[in-house]
Design a protein around this motif. Sequence first.
Motif, PDB file in Angstrom:
ATOM      1  N   ALA A 131      41.887 -10.988  -8.337  1.00  0.00           N
ATOM      2  CA  ALA A 131      43.190 -10.667  -8.989  1.00  0.00           C
ATOM      3  C   ALA A 131      43.303  -9.383  -9.768  1.00  0.00           C
ATOM      4  N   SER A 132      42.300  -8.643 -10.035  1.00  0.00           N
ATOM      5  CA  SER A 132      42.477  -7.315 -10.634  1.00  0.00           C
ATOM      6  C   SER A 132      41.259  -6.479 -10.302  1.00  0.00           C
ATOM      7  N   ALA A 133      41.421  -5.204 -10.366  1.00  0.00           N
ATOM      8  CA  ALA A 133      40.334  -4.320  -9.958  1.00  0.00           C
ATOM      9  C   ALA A 133      39.127  -4.401 -10.894  1.00  0.00           C
TER      10      ALA A 133
ATOM     11  N   GLY B 217      43.201  -8.596  -4.098  1.00  0.00           N
ATOM     12  CA  GLY B 217      44.514  -8.141  -4.520  1.00  0.00           C
ATOM     13  C   GLY B 217      44.607  -8.145  -6.028  1.00  0.00           C
ATOM     14  N   THR B 218      45.715  -7.671  -6.548  1.00  0.00           N
ATOM     15  CA  THR B 218      45.931  -7.642  -7.982  1.00  0.00           C
ATOM     16  C   THR B 218      47.322  -8.180  -8.305  1.00  0.00           C
ATOM     17  N   TYR B 219      47.508  -8.551  -9.559  1.00  0.00           N
ATOM     18  CA  TYR B 219      48.835  -8.913 -10.054  1.00  0.00           C
ATOM     19  C   TYR B 219      48.940  -8.449 -11.496  1.00  0.00           C
ATOM     20  N   GLU B 220      50.173  -8.259 -11.933  1.00  0.00           N
ATOM     21  CA  GLU B 220      50.404  -7.820 -13.301  1.00  0.00           C
ATOM     22  C   GLU B 220      50.850  -8.987 -14.162  1.00  0.00           C
ATOM     23  N   ILE B 221      50.372  -8.991 -15.384  1.00  0.00           N
ATOM     24  CA  ILE B 221      50.831  -9.945 -16.378  1.00  0.00           C
ATOM     25  C   ILE B 221      51.418  -9.106 -17.508  1.00  0.00           C
TER      26      ILE B 221
ATOM     27  N   ARG C 220      54.718 -18.014  -6.173  1.00  0.00           N
ATOM     28  CA  ARG C 220      54.876 -19.092  -7.149  1.00  0.00           C
ATOM     29  C   ARG C 220      53.864 -19.016  -8.295  1.00  0.00           C
ATOM     30  N   PHE C 221      53.741 -17.830  -8.895  1.00  0.00           N
ATOM     31  CA  PHE C 221      52.880 -17.671 -10.064  1.00  0.00           C
ATOM     32  C   PHE C 221      53.427 -18.522 -11.206  1.00  0.00           C
ATOM     33  N   ARG C 222      52.525 -19.176 -11.939  1.00  0.00           N
ATOM     34  CA  ARG C 222      52.900 -20.012 -13.082  1.00  0.00           C
ATOM     35  C   ARG C 222      51.916 -19.775 -14.213  1.00  0.00           C
TER      36      ARG C 222
ATOM     37  N   LEU D 144      55.255 -12.935 -14.983  1.00  0.00           N
ATOM     38  CA  LEU D 144      54.344 -12.830 -13.844  1.00  0.00           C
ATOM     39  C   LEU D 144      55.152 -12.376 -12.633  1.00  0.00           C
ATOM     40  N   PRO D 145      54.506 -11.811 -11.637  1.00  0.00           N
ATOM     41  CA  PRO D 145      55.256 -11.316 -10.471  1.00  0.00           C
ATOM     42  C   PRO D 145      55.791 -12.447  -9.600  1.00  0.00           C
TER      43      PRO D 145
END
Length: 160
Positions: free
Chosen positions: A14-16, A151-155, A109-111, A91-92
């Motif tokens: 989830a993140s680099a 992959g990554t996602y932003e919070i 469906r990020f929670r 969340l995205p």
Amino acid sequence: MIMATCLGLTSIPASARHGWGWQGPSIRVQELSELHFGTIAPDQHLAGSVRVRPNRNSASHCGHPLICLEGGSRGRFRLSSTRTRFVHIDLPREATLSNTSGATMRVTRFRVHGRNVFRGCGFIRRNIPEVIGVGASLQVGAQQPPGHYRGTYEITVTYE
């Protein structure tokens, strides 16, 4: 970072940078663990999904026709502040995971869930860290190519 492993094999981060952190005026956000979907055996004819819940540190839940061979885990973050603050956590809508061959999977469906945070809203008490969990659903295609997916996602944490 997000992680998963599809048999064939797949791993999704989830993140680099694992363990990253951010600090602003009287607030700090730190990643404790990555969102991981586990090792998955996809079906050759039907698509499916894998869900990791934000409020449980349990294995992934594979929907039919997928088979979860190794459990996943929710992403975990520590929020702390020198003052009591109301927070909103965004969340995205989705993120994309890919392997070195260019094959992709979608995360939807990020929670988020925590002791004092529910559905993205809550508060952090002065000098008492709040640990939140992040979960999501991984969409696995029929005949999903094997590999190590990342992959990554932003919070985003907005605070008063």
